[in-house]
Scaffold this active site. Structure first.
Site, mmCIF file in Angstrom:
data_model
loop_
_atom_site.group_PDB
_atom_site.id
_atom_site.type_symbol
_atom_site.label_atom_id
_atom_site.label_comp_id
_atom_site.label_asym_id
_atom_site.label_seq_id
_atom_site.Cartn_x
_atom_site.Cartn_y
_atom_site.Cartn_z
ATOM 1 N N SER A 146 0.838 -1.197 0.000
ATOM 2 C CA SER A 146 0.000 0.000 0.000
ATOM 3 C C SER A 146 0.880 1.258 0.000
ATOM 4 C CB SER A 146 -0.960 -0.043 1.189
ATOM 5 O OG SER A 146 -2.006 0.889 1.044
ATOM 6 N N GLU A 239 -9.467 -3.687 -6.488
ATOM 7 C CA GLU A 239 -8.994 -2.623 -5.605
ATOM 8 C C GLU A 239 -9.115 -1.247 -6.264
ATOM 9 O OE1 GLU A 239 -5.304 -3.027 -3.364
ATOM 10 O OE2 GLU A 239 -4.897 -4.803 -4.562
#
Length: 297
Positions: A146, A239
């Site tokens: 991330s 995502e």
């Protein structure tokens, strides 16, 4: 070309050395950090083999050791939108990776925004990387998930400009473009329960505090990736950050860099670091472990 690269190195190094005053964290961030520390104290992410906890390059780190002789090092930077997260959250993933690949996994507790905006986290990551090199760590793979993936790619770009890039790069659901302009924020809003456009915009503002999101050390999606090491990119196809990883993979390939992309349907954001039994995690873990094996055997 040499002169241009030298000027770039000087500009980036000087920028990283400049301290920037931050500001107090919002109450929501403070409360979420407290909850996270409570989970750590409660043993939520405790591992069977405890890591070594020490200071490396002036930064607190966790060091997960392999069961036998160390074949290399994975320097992994945790996620959390630059304002949350801690190394302990990545403990079970790191312990599994150390055992599977025979590597040491080093997790820095880099400084967080908004108290410590860019470039504090990158400064800390660079300090740990330099300390590992002074130790003679052997092959080093830089990794991140991330926001930590953004730091990992930025650290790779910086270390290449300074003349000593890593052996490999691993990016897990990476956040690489802080402009937050990707169409995936809208297209995948209903399939990503962990991250959103609003969360990304707030996190970016707390991290940048007036700086341009297009700076290549902030958003490596805009970096010159020529000369990058072999890179493994993992995303879940649903995502909101899926296009960050896919776009970076395309940029690497266009620059002649060896790069592989694993996009898994039905896999949540950073699933592999959150639990190896989550959908898509086992497949992703084996693929990234195989990638790391190439540089440590």
């Amino acid at each position: 070309m040499k002169e241009g690269r030298s000027k770039t190195t000087e500009r980036r190094s000087l920028r990283l050395l400049e301290a920037r005053a931050g500001r107090s964290a919002p109450l929501e961030v403070v409360e979420r950090r407290k909850a996270m520390l409570g989970a750590v104290d409660g043993g939520v992410w405790r591992t069977e083999r405890a890591p070594i906890v020490e200071t490396l390059g002036g930064v607190r780190v966790l060091r997960f050791q392999p069961p036998a002789a160390r074949r290399g090092v994975v320097l992994h930077l945790h996620g959390g939108g630059f304002r949350l997260g801690c190394p302990e959250m990545i403990g079970p993933f790191s312990a599994a990776l150390a055992e599977r690949c025979g590597v040491e996994v080093v997790l820095p507790a880099y400084r967080l925004a908004p108290e410590h905006p860019f470039p504090a986290g990158l400064v800390d990551a660079r300090a740990v990387l330099a300390a590992l090199r002074r130790e003679g760590a052997g092959p080093i793979v830089i990794s991140g998930d991330s926001a930590g993936g953004g730091l990992a790619a930025g650290l790779t770009a910086l270390s290449l400009d300074e003349g000593h890039g890593p052996s490999g790069l691993v990016l897990l659901s990476p956040w690489l473009d802080l402009t937050c302009e990707s169409a995936c924020y809208q297209a995948n809003a209903d399939t990503d329960p962990l991250f959103s456009l609003g969360a990304a915009q707030l996190a970016a503002e707390l991290y940048l505090q007036g700086l341009s999101p297009r700076d290549p050390l902030v958003s490596p999606r805009f970096a010159d990736v020529a000369g990058f090491p072999p890179t493994f990119v993992s995303v879940g196809s649903g995502e909101v950050l899926a296009d960050d990883g896919r776009g970076f993979h395309q940029a690497l390939r266009a620059a002649g860099v060896e790069a592989s992309l694993l996009a898994v349907d039905g896999m949540d954001h950073v699933a592999v670091t959150r639990g190896l039994t989550l959908p898509g995690s086992a497949e992703t873990f084996e693929a990234l472990a195989g990638f790391i094996d190439r540089f440590t055997r």
